[in-house]
Scaffold this motif. Structure first.
Motif, PDB file in Angstrom:
ATOM      1  N   VAL A 185       9.671   4.546  -0.384  1.00 12.50           N
ATOM      2  CA  VAL A 185       9.865   3.325   0.401  1.00 12.50           C
ATOM      3  C   VAL A 185       9.259   2.139  -0.346  1.00 12.50           C
ATOM      4  CG1 VAL A 185       9.310   2.170   2.563  1.00 12.50           C
ATOM      5  CG2 VAL A 185       9.953   4.576   2.590  1.00 12.50           C
ATOM      6  N   GLY A 186       8.084   2.338  -0.913  1.00 11.49           N
ATOM      7  CA  GLY A 186       7.433   1.267  -1.679  1.00 11.49           C
ATOM      8  C   GLY A 186       8.342   0.743  -2.779  1.00 11.49           C
ATOM      9  N   ALA A 235      13.268   4.455  10.925  1.00 12.05           N
ATOM     10  CA  ALA A 235      14.486   5.236  10.751  1.00 12.05           C
ATOM     11  C   ALA A 235      15.374   5.266  11.991  1.00 12.05           C
ATOM     12  CB  ALA A 235      14.110   6.660  10.346  1.00 12.05           C
ATOM     13  N   PHE A 254      -0.881  -0.911  -4.571  1.00 10.92           N
ATOM     14  CA  PHE A 254      -2.006   0.012  -4.575  1.00 10.92           C
ATOM     15  C   PHE A 254      -1.508   1.423  -4.295  1.00 10.92           C
ATOM     16  CE2 PHE A 254      -5.070   2.200  -1.665  1.00 10.92           C
ATOM     17  CZ  PHE A 254      -6.045   2.486  -2.610  1.00 10.92           C
ATOM     18  N   TYR A 286      -7.563   2.601   5.719  1.00  7.43           N
ATOM     19  CA  TYR A 286      -7.571   1.201   5.278  1.00  7.43           C
ATOM     20  C   TYR A 286      -7.175   0.150   6.312  1.00  7.43           C
ATOM     21  CZ  TYR A 286      -7.258   3.842   0.884  1.00  7.43           C
ATOM     22  OH  TYR A 286      -7.458   4.731  -0.133  1.00  7.43           O
ATOM     23  N   ILE A 323      -2.344   7.306  -6.925  1.00  4.50           N
ATOM     24  CA  ILE A 323      -1.869   7.868  -8.202  1.00  4.50           C
ATOM     25  C   ILE A 323      -1.648   6.700  -9.180  1.00  4.50           C
ATOM     26  CG2 ILE A 323      -0.032   9.203  -9.301  1.00  4.50           C
ATOM     27  CD1 ILE A 323       0.373  10.618  -6.590  1.00  4.50           C
ATOM     28  N   LEU A 327       4.301   1.651   8.356  1.00  3.73           N
ATOM     29  CA  LEU A 327       5.463   2.539   8.430  1.00  3.73           C
ATOM     30  C   LEU A 327       5.029   3.935   8.875  1.00  3.73           C
ATOM     31  CD1 LEU A 327       8.489   2.487   8.070  1.00  3.73           C
ATOM     32  CD2 LEU A 327       8.195   3.285   5.753  1.00  3.73           C
ATOM     33  N   SER A 328       3.794   4.298   8.552  1.00  3.92           N
ATOM     34  CA  SER A 328       3.290   5.615   8.974  1.00  3.92           C
ATOM     35  C   SER A 328       2.708   5.492  10.379  1.00  3.92           C
ATOM     36  CB  SER A 328       2.237   6.120   7.979  1.00  3.92           C
ATOM     37  OG  SER A 328       2.746   6.083   6.668  1.00  3.92           O
ATOM     38  N   THR A 386      13.339  10.789   2.199  1.00  7.35           N
ATOM     39  CA  THR A 386      12.968   9.623   3.001  1.00  7.35           C
ATOM     40  C   THR A 386      14.202   8.829   3.403  1.00  7.35           C
ATOM     41  OG1 THR A 386      11.205   8.006   3.227  1.00  7.35           O
ATOM     42  CG2 THR A 386      12.566   7.787   1.293  1.00  7.35           C
ATOM     43  N   SER A 387      14.073   8.105   4.490  1.00  4.80           N
ATOM     44  CA  SER A 387      15.216   7.395   5.029  1.00  4.80           C
ATOM     45  C   SER A 387      15.367   6.011   4.393  1.00  4.80           C
ATOM     46  CB  SER A 387      15.021   7.267   6.533  1.00  4.80           C
ATOM     47  OG  SER A 387      15.447   6.026   6.984  1.00  4.80           O
ATOM     48  N   ASN A 393       6.646  10.005  13.176  1.00  4.80           N
ATOM     49  CA  ASN A 393       6.648   8.532  13.126  1.00  4.80           C
ATOM     50  C   ASN A 393       7.628   7.948  14.141  1.00  4.80           C
ATOM     51  OD1 ASN A 393       4.745   8.134  11.012  1.00  4.80           O
ATOM     52  ND2 ASN A 393       6.267   8.823   9.548  1.00  4.80           N
ATOM     53  N   VAL A 394       8.818   8.537  14.198  1.00  2.00           N
ATOM     54  CA  VAL A 394       9.847   8.011  15.097  1.00  2.00           C
ATOM     55  C   VAL A 394       9.436   8.214  16.563  1.00  2.00           C
ATOM     56  CG1 VAL A 394      12.213   8.380  15.899  1.00  2.00           C
ATOM     57  CG2 VAL A 394      11.739   8.222  13.462  1.00  2.00           C
ATOM     58  N   ALA A 399      -3.706   7.120   4.944  1.00  2.00           N
ATOM     59  CA  ALA A 399      -3.965   5.782   4.410  1.00  2.00           C
ATOM     60  C   ALA A 399      -4.185   4.779   5.552  1.00  2.00           C
ATOM     61  CB  ALA A 399      -2.793   5.345   3.537  1.00  2.00           C
ATOM     62  N   GLY A 459       5.505   4.918  -3.349  1.00  2.00           N
ATOM     63  CA  GLY A 459       6.449   6.035  -3.365  1.00  2.00           C
ATOM     64  C   GLY A 459       7.864   5.530  -3.174  1.00  2.00           C
ATOM     65  N   LEU A 514       0.871  -1.189   0.000  1.00  2.00           N
ATOM     66  CA  LEU A 514       0.000   0.000   0.000  1.00  2.00           C
ATOM     67  C   LEU A 514       0.899   1.228   0.000  1.00  2.00           C
ATOM     68  CD1 LEU A 514      -2.914   0.362   2.611  1.00  2.00           C
ATOM     69  CD2 LEU A 514      -1.998   2.194   1.219  1.00  2.00           C
TER      70      LEU A 514
HETATM   71  N1  LIG Z   1       8.688   5.192  10.615  1.00  2.00           N
HETATM   72  C1  LIG Z   1       9.704   5.769   9.994  1.00  2.00           C
HETATM   73  O1  LIG Z   1      10.795   5.844  10.515  1.00  2.00           O
HETATM   74  C2  LIG Z   1       9.489   6.314   8.603  1.00  2.00           C
HETATM   75  C3  LIG Z   1      10.582   6.605   7.775  1.00  2.00           C
HETATM   76  C4  LIG Z   1      10.350   7.033   6.458  1.00  2.00           C
HETATM   77  C5  LIG Z   1       9.045   7.191   6.008  1.00  2.00           C
HETATM   78  N2  LIG Z   1       8.000   6.952   6.861  1.00  2.00           N
HETATM   79  C6  LIG Z   1       6.617   7.113   6.394  1.00  2.00           C
HETATM   80  O2  LIG Z   1       6.341   6.141   5.409  1.00  2.00           O
HETATM   81  C7  LIG Z   1       5.395   6.666   4.479  1.00  2.00           C
HETATM   82  C8  LIG Z   1       5.943   6.488   3.059  1.00  2.00           C
HETATM   83  O3  LIG Z   1       7.133   7.238   2.924  1.00  2.00           O
HETATM   84  P1  LIG Z   1       7.701   7.571   1.451  1.00  2.00           P
HETATM   85  O4  LIG Z   1       8.949   8.328   1.636  1.00  2.00           O
HETATM   86  O5  LIG Z   1       7.708   6.328   0.613  1.00  2.00           O
HETATM   87  O6  LIG Z   1       6.548   8.566   0.917  1.00  2.00           O
HETATM   88  P2  LIG Z   1       6.227   8.947  -0.610  1.00  2.00           P
HETATM   89  O7  LIG Z   1       5.487  10.232  -0.551  1.00  2.00           O
HETATM   90  O8  LIG Z   1       7.419   8.845  -1.474  1.00  2.00           O
HETATM   91  O9  LIG Z   1       5.214   7.788  -1.084  1.00  2.00           O
HETATM   92  C9  LIG Z   1       3.945   7.607  -0.537  1.00  2.00           C
HETATM   93  C10 LIG Z   1       3.047   6.998  -1.625  1.00  2.00           C
HETATM   94  O10 LIG Z   1       1.815   6.623  -1.004  1.00  2.00           O
HETATM   95  C11 LIG Z   1       0.728   7.118  -1.792  1.00  2.00           C
HETATM   96  N3  LIG Z   1      -0.376   7.404  -0.890  1.00  2.00           N
HETATM   97  C12 LIG Z   1      -0.425   8.337   0.095  1.00  2.00           C
HETATM   98  N4  LIG Z   1      -1.617   8.304   0.706  1.00  2.00           N
HETATM   99  C13 LIG Z   1      -2.343   7.328   0.090  1.00  2.00           C
HETATM  100  C14 LIG Z   1      -3.655   6.820   0.281  1.00  2.00           C
HETATM  101  N5  LIG Z   1      -4.482   7.330   1.199  1.00  2.00           N
HETATM  102  N6  LIG Z   1      -4.065   5.801  -0.518  1.00  2.00           N
HETATM  103  C15 LIG Z   1      -3.245   5.290  -1.458  1.00  2.00           C
HETATM  104  N7  LIG Z   1      -1.993   5.728  -1.696  1.00  2.00           N
HETATM  105  C16 LIG Z   1      -1.549   6.745  -0.914  1.00  2.00           C
HETATM  106  C17 LIG Z   1       1.256   8.372  -2.485  1.00  2.00           C
HETATM  107  O11 LIG Z   1       0.530   8.628  -3.669  1.00  2.00           O
HETATM  108  C18 LIG Z   1       2.706   7.983  -2.745  1.00  2.00           C
HETATM  109  O12 LIG Z   1       2.872   7.348  -4.000  1.00  2.00           O
HETATM  110  C19 LIG Z   1       5.159   8.134   4.891  1.00  2.00           C
HETATM  111  O13 LIG Z   1       3.977   8.228   5.668  1.00  2.00           O
HETATM  112  C20 LIG Z   1       6.370   8.457   5.738  1.00  2.00           C
HETATM  113  O14 LIG Z   1       6.106   9.463   6.711  1.00  2.00           O
HETATM  114  C21 LIG Z   1       8.199   6.487   8.116  1.00  2.00           C
END
Ligand SMILES: NC(=O)c1ccc[n+]([C@@H]2O[C@H](COP(=O)([O-])OP(=O)(O)OC[C@H]3O[C@@H](n4cnc5c(N)ncnc54)[C@H](O)[C@@H]3O)[C@@H](O)[C@H]2O)c1
Length: 252
Positions: A12-13, A119, A29, A74, A32, A88-89, A229-230, A175-176, A70, A10, A7
Protein backbone atom coordinates in the motif's frame (compact mmCIF):
# COMPACT_ATOMS: atom_id res chain seq x y z
CA UNK A 1 0.49 21.00 -1.00
CA UNK A 2 -0.06 18.68 1.97
CA UNK A 3 3.16 17.15 3.25
CA UNK A 4 2.90 13.62 4.57
CA UNK A 5 5.09 11.17 6.40
CA UNK A 6 4.52 7.59 5.28
CA UNK A 7 4.71 4.87 7.92
CA UNK A 8 5.12 1.54 6.14
CA UNK A 9 6.79 0.98 2.77
CA UNK A 10 5.04 -2.23 1.68
CA UNK A 11 2.41 -2.73 -1.01
CA UNK A 12 0.00 0.00 0.00
CA UNK A 13 2.86 2.36 0.85
CA UNK A 14 4.26 1.90 -2.66
CA UNK A 15 0.97 2.72 -4.35
CA UNK A 16 0.45 5.81 -2.20
CA UNK A 17 3.97 7.15 -2.67
CA UNK A 18 4.11 6.53 -6.40
CA UNK A 19 0.59 7.77 -7.23
CA UNK A 20 0.48 10.83 -4.99
CA UNK A 21 -0.57 13.89 -7.00
CA UNK A 22 -1.97 16.48 -4.62
CA UNK A 23 0.37 15.55 -1.78
CA UNK A 24 4.09 15.50 -1.17
CA UNK A 25 5.62 12.49 0.56
CA UNK A 26 8.41 14.11 2.54
CA UNK A 27 9.67 11.15 4.54
CA UNK A 28 9.13 7.39 4.64
CA UNK A 29 9.69 5.05 7.57
CA UNK A 30 9.95 1.26 7.73
CA UNK A 31 11.63 -1.20 10.06
CA UNK A 32 13.23 -2.82 7.01
CA UNK A 33 15.94 -0.41 5.79
CA UNK A 34 15.96 -1.61 2.17
CA UNK A 35 12.24 -0.98 1.82
CA UNK A 36 12.42 2.57 3.15
CA UNK A 37 15.38 3.43 0.93
CA UNK A 38 13.87 1.93 -2.21
CA UNK A 39 10.58 3.76 -1.79
CA UNK A 40 12.26 7.03 -0.82
CA UNK A 41 14.23 6.92 -4.06
CA UNK A 42 11.04 6.35 -6.05
CA UNK A 43 9.17 9.32 -4.58
CA UNK A 44 12.09 11.66 -3.82
CA UNK A 45 11.57 11.49 -0.05
CA UNK A 46 13.98 10.83 2.79
CA UNK A 47 14.21 7.29 4.22
CA UNK A 48 14.17 6.48 7.92
CA UNK A 49 14.42 3.36 10.05
CA UNK A 50 14.58 5.44 13.22
CA UNK A 51 11.14 6.66 14.24
CA UNK A 52 12.33 9.64 16.29
CA UNK A 53 14.44 10.90 13.39
CA UNK A 54 11.48 10.40 11.00
CA UNK A 55 9.33 12.54 13.29
CA UNK A 56 11.81 15.44 13.03
CA UNK A 57 10.78 15.90 9.38
CA UNK A 58 8.37 18.61 8.24
CA UNK A 59 4.99 16.96 7.53
CA UNK A 60 1.49 17.56 8.92
CA UNK A 61 -0.02 14.08 8.54
CA UNK A 62 1.23 10.55 9.04
CA UNK A 63 -0.24 7.88 6.78
CA UNK A 64 0.04 4.47 8.43
CA UNK A 65 0.18 1.51 6.04
CA UNK A 66 2.25 -0.84 8.18
CA UNK A 67 0.65 -3.06 10.81
CA UNK A 68 -1.53 -3.18 13.90
CA UNK A 69 1.70 -3.29 15.94
CA UNK A 70 2.90 -0.07 14.32
CA UNK A 71 -0.35 1.69 15.26
CA UNK A 72 0.05 0.59 18.85
CA UNK A 73 3.70 1.71 18.91
CA UNK A 74 3.55 5.06 17.15
CA UNK A 75 0.05 6.53 16.84
CA UNK A 76 0.05 8.24 20.22
CA UNK A 77 3.42 9.91 19.57
CA UNK A 78 2.19 11.12 16.17
CA UNK A 79 -0.91 12.74 17.69
CA UNK A 80 1.00 14.26 20.59
CA UNK A 81 3.43 15.80 18.08
CA UNK A 82 0.51 17.80 16.66
CA UNK A 83 -0.12 15.75 13.52
CA UNK A 84 -3.20 13.93 12.26
CA UNK A 85 -2.90 10.22 11.51
CA UNK A 86 -4.61 8.12 8.84
CA UNK A 87 -4.82 4.49 9.96
CA UNK A 88 -5.15 1.72 7.42
CA UNK A 89 -4.48 -0.95 10.05
CA UNK A 90 -7.75 -0.04 11.74
CA UNK A 91 -7.83 -3.45 13.40
CA UNK A 92 -5.66 -1.85 16.10
CA UNK A 93 -8.77 -0.01 17.26
CA UNK A 94 -10.51 -3.28 18.14
CA UNK A 95 -8.91 -3.01 21.58
CA UNK A 96 -11.44 -0.76 23.30
CA UNK A 97 -9.05 0.41 26.00
CA UNK A 98 -6.38 1.36 23.45
CA UNK A 99 -8.96 3.01 21.18
CA UNK A 100 -10.48 5.12 23.94
CA UNK A 101 -7.03 6.20 25.08
CA UNK A 102 -5.99 7.17 21.53
CA UNK A 103 -9.21 9.13 21.00
CA UNK A 104 -8.58 10.99 24.25
CA UNK A 105 -5.02 11.79 23.16
CA UNK A 106 -6.32 13.09 19.81
CA UNK A 107 -8.94 15.21 21.58
CA UNK A 108 -6.35 16.73 23.90
CA UNK A 109 -4.01 17.42 20.98
CA UNK A 110 -6.83 18.80 18.79
CA UNK A 111 -5.87 16.29 16.08
CA UNK A 112 -7.74 13.66 14.07
CA UNK A 113 -7.49 9.89 13.68
CA UNK A 114 -8.89 9.01 10.26
CA UNK A 115 -9.91 5.47 9.32
CA UNK A 116 -10.37 5.31 5.53
CA UNK A 117 -12.95 3.09 3.84
CA UNK A 118 -10.09 0.78 2.82
CA UNK A 119 -11.21 -2.34 1.02
CA UNK A 120 -14.97 -1.72 1.21
CA UNK A 121 -17.71 0.58 0.00
CA UNK A 122 -20.57 2.00 2.01
CA UNK A 123 -18.83 3.03 5.22
CA UNK A 124 -20.32 6.51 4.82
CA UNK A 125 -24.00 5.79 5.26
CA UNK A 126 -23.53 2.86 7.60
CA UNK A 127 -22.82 5.68 10.06
CA UNK A 128 -26.59 6.20 10.24
CA UNK A 129 -26.41 3.27 12.68
CA UNK A 130 -25.09 5.82 15.20
CA UNK A 131 -28.46 7.58 15.21
CA UNK A 132 -30.73 4.69 14.20
CA UNK A 133 -29.20 1.38 15.34
CA UNK A 134 -29.54 -1.40 12.72
CA UNK A 135 -31.40 -4.61 13.57
CA UNK A 136 -28.92 -6.62 11.50
CA UNK A 137 -25.34 -5.84 10.59
CA UNK A 138 -23.38 -8.71 9.05
CA UNK A 139 -20.08 -8.82 7.21
CA UNK A 140 -19.50 -12.00 5.19
CA UNK A 141 -15.93 -12.21 3.94
CA UNK A 142 -14.89 -14.89 1.44
CA UNK A 143 -11.22 -15.50 0.71
CA UNK A 144 -9.22 -17.84 -1.52
CA UNK A 145 -7.56 -20.58 0.59
CA UNK A 146 -4.05 -19.31 -0.21
CA UNK A 147 -4.68 -15.96 1.46
CA UNK A 148 -5.11 -17.74 4.80
CA UNK A 149 -2.65 -20.53 4.08
CA UNK A 150 -5.33 -23.22 4.49
CA UNK A 151 -5.43 -26.36 2.30
CA UNK A 152 -9.20 -26.26 1.73
CA UNK A 153 -10.74 -27.93 -1.33
CA UNK A 154 -14.44 -27.08 -0.81
CA UNK A 155 -16.16 -23.88 0.28
CA UNK A 156 -16.35 -23.81 4.06
CA UNK A 157 -17.14 -21.40 6.87
CA UNK A 158 -14.21 -21.02 9.27
CA UNK A 159 -15.68 -18.40 11.60
CA UNK A 160 -19.15 -17.21 12.58
CA UNK A 161 -19.67 -14.84 15.48
CA UNK A 162 -19.03 -11.31 16.67
CA UNK A 163 -16.19 -9.25 15.18
CA UNK A 164 -14.87 -8.88 18.71
CA UNK A 165 -14.23 -12.67 18.84
CA UNK A 166 -13.07 -12.98 15.21
CA UNK A 167 -10.22 -10.66 16.07
CA UNK A 168 -8.85 -13.16 18.57
CA UNK A 169 -8.74 -15.99 16.02
CA UNK A 170 -7.96 -14.12 12.80
CA UNK A 171 -6.23 -10.90 13.82
CA UNK A 172 -5.02 -10.16 10.28
CA UNK A 173 -8.53 -10.25 8.83
CA UNK A 174 -10.36 -7.70 10.91
CA UNK A 175 -9.56 -4.25 9.48
CA UNK A 176 -12.80 -4.20 7.51
CA UNK A 177 -14.93 -5.56 10.37
CA UNK A 178 -13.50 -3.04 12.81
CA UNK A 179 -14.04 -0.13 10.42
CA UNK A 180 -17.66 -1.19 9.86
CA UNK A 181 -18.27 -1.55 13.57
CA UNK A 182 -16.76 1.86 14.31
CA UNK A 183 -18.89 3.46 11.60
CA UNK A 184 -22.11 1.81 12.75
CA UNK A 185 -21.39 2.34 16.42
CA UNK A 186 -21.76 -1.32 17.46
CA UNK A 187 -20.07 -4.72 17.32
CA UNK A 188 -20.97 -6.53 14.10
CA UNK A 189 -21.64 -10.14 13.12
CA UNK A 190 -18.93 -11.71 11.01
CA UNK A 191 -18.79 -14.79 8.80
CA UNK A 192 -15.44 -15.80 7.37
CA UNK A 193 -15.50 -18.23 4.44
CA UNK A 194 -12.76 -19.97 2.48
CA UNK A 195 -13.60 -20.78 -1.11
CA UNK A 196 -11.25 -22.47 -3.60
CA UNK A 197 -13.39 -21.01 -6.40
CA UNK A 198 -12.87 -17.44 -5.17
CA UNK A 199 -10.21 -15.60 -7.13
CA UNK A 200 -10.61 -12.40 -5.14
CA UNK A 201 -11.38 -11.32 -1.58
CA UNK A 202 -15.12 -10.74 -1.43
CA UNK A 203 -16.79 -8.62 1.23
CA UNK A 204 -20.59 -8.76 1.50
CA UNK A 205 -22.34 -6.41 3.90
CA UNK A 206 -25.94 -6.97 5.00
CA UNK A 207 -27.75 -4.27 6.98
CA UNK A 208 -31.38 -4.04 8.08
CA UNK A 209 -32.88 -1.17 10.02
CA UNK A 210 -35.77 1.28 10.23
CA UNK A 211 -34.50 2.88 7.00
CA UNK A 212 -34.88 -0.34 4.95
CA UNK A 213 -32.16 -2.78 3.99
CA UNK A 214 -28.74 -2.73 2.34
CA UNK A 215 -26.70 -5.31 0.51
CA UNK A 216 -23.20 -4.40 -0.64
CA UNK A 217 -20.79 -6.76 -2.37
CA UNK A 218 -17.20 -5.82 -3.10
CA UNK A 219 -14.87 -8.09 -5.05
CA UNK A 220 -11.43 -6.66 -4.46
CA UNK A 221 -8.92 -6.73 -7.25
CA UNK A 222 -5.58 -7.58 -5.67
CA UNK A 223 -2.90 -4.93 -5.80
CA UNK A 224 -1.00 -5.11 -9.11
CA UNK A 225 2.23 -5.76 -7.18
CA UNK A 226 0.96 -8.06 -4.47
CA UNK A 227 -2.16 -10.22 -4.63
CA UNK A 228 -2.34 -10.26 -0.84
CA UNK A 229 -3.42 -6.64 -0.53
CA UNK A 230 -6.36 -4.75 -1.91
CA UNK A 231 -5.78 -2.12 -4.59
CA UNK A 232 -8.96 -0.40 -3.44
CA UNK A 233 -7.46 0.19 0.02
CA UNK A 234 -4.56 2.16 -1.46
CA UNK A 235 -6.89 4.12 -3.76
CA UNK A 236 -9.07 4.88 -0.75
CA UNK A 237 -6.19 6.59 1.06
CA UNK A 238 -5.15 8.52 -2.06
CA UNK A 239 -8.72 9.76 -2.42
CA UNK A 240 -8.97 10.75 1.23
CA UNK A 241 -5.76 12.78 0.89
CA UNK A 242 -6.93 14.37 -2.37
CA UNK A 243 -10.11 15.61 -0.70
CA UNK A 244 -8.64 16.62 2.65
CA UNK A 245 -8.55 20.35 1.91
CA UNK A 246 -11.52 20.42 -0.48
CA UNK A 247 -14.17 22.90 0.77
CA UNK A 248 -16.90 20.68 -0.71
CA UNK A 249 -17.40 17.54 1.38
CA UNK A 250 -19.52 14.83 -0.28
CA UNK A 251 -20.88 11.84 1.61
CA UNK A 252 -21.91 11.43 5.24
N1 LIG B 1 -8.43 -1.36 6.02
C1 LIG B 1 -8.32 -2.11 4.93
O1 LIG B 1 -9.28 -2.35 4.23
C2 LIG B 1 -6.96 -2.65 4.57
C3 LIG B 1 -6.71 -3.14 3.28
C4 LIG B 1 -5.41 -3.56 2.94
C5 LIG B 1 -4.41 -3.52 3.90
N2 LIG B 1 -4.70 -3.09 5.17
C6 LIG B 1 -3.64 -3.04 6.19
O2 LIG B 1 -2.69 -2.07 5.82
C7 LIG B 1 -1.41 -2.46 6.31
C8 LIG B 1 -0.41 -2.41 5.15
O3 LIG B 1 -0.79 -3.35 4.16
P1 LIG B 1 0.27 -3.81 3.04
O4 LIG B 1 -0.43 -4.75 2.15
O5 LIG B 1 0.95 -2.61 2.45
O6 LIG B 1 1.32 -4.62 3.96
P2 LIG B 1 2.84 -4.98 3.60
O7 LIG B 1 3.19 -6.13 4.47
O8 LIG B 1 3.06 -5.10 2.14
O9 LIG B 1 3.67 -3.69 4.08
C9 LIG B 1 3.76 -3.29 5.41
C10 LIG B 1 5.10 -2.58 5.60
O10 LIG B 1 5.10 -1.99 6.91
C11 LIG B 1 6.32 -2.32 7.57
N3 LIG B 1 6.04 -2.40 9.00
C12 LIG B 1 5.23 -3.29 9.64
N4 LIG B 1 5.23 -3.04 10.96
C13 LIG B 1 6.07 -1.98 11.16
C14 LIG B 1 6.47 -1.26 12.31
N5 LIG B 1 6.06 -1.60 13.54
N6 LIG B 1 7.32 -0.21 12.14
C15 LIG B 1 7.75 0.13 10.91
N7 LIG B 1 7.41 -0.51 9.78
C16 LIG B 1 6.56 -1.56 9.91
C17 LIG B 1 6.75 -3.67 6.99
O11 LIG B 1 8.15 -3.83 7.12
C18 LIG B 1 6.30 -3.52 5.54
O12 LIG B 1 7.31 -2.96 4.72
C19 LIG B 1 -1.59 -3.85 6.93
O13 LIG B 1 -1.73 -3.73 8.34
C20 LIG B 1 -2.88 -4.34 6.31
O14 LIG B 1 -3.57 -5.27 7.15
C21 LIG B 1 -5.93 -2.63 5.50
Amino acid sequence: MIKIGLLGCGNVGHIIATHAESIQVVAVFDIIPGRAEELAALCHARAYTDFDAFMQEDFSIVVEAASVGAVRCYAETVLRSGRDIILLSGGALADVEFRDHLIEVAREAGKKIRVPSGAIIGLDNIKIGQVSPPKKLLLRTTKPPASLGLPVTTRMEIFKGLAHDCIKQYPKNVNVAVALGLAAGRDIDVELWIDPEAERNIHEIFVEGDFGDIYVRVRNVPSPDNPATSYMAALSILTLLKNLENPLVVGT
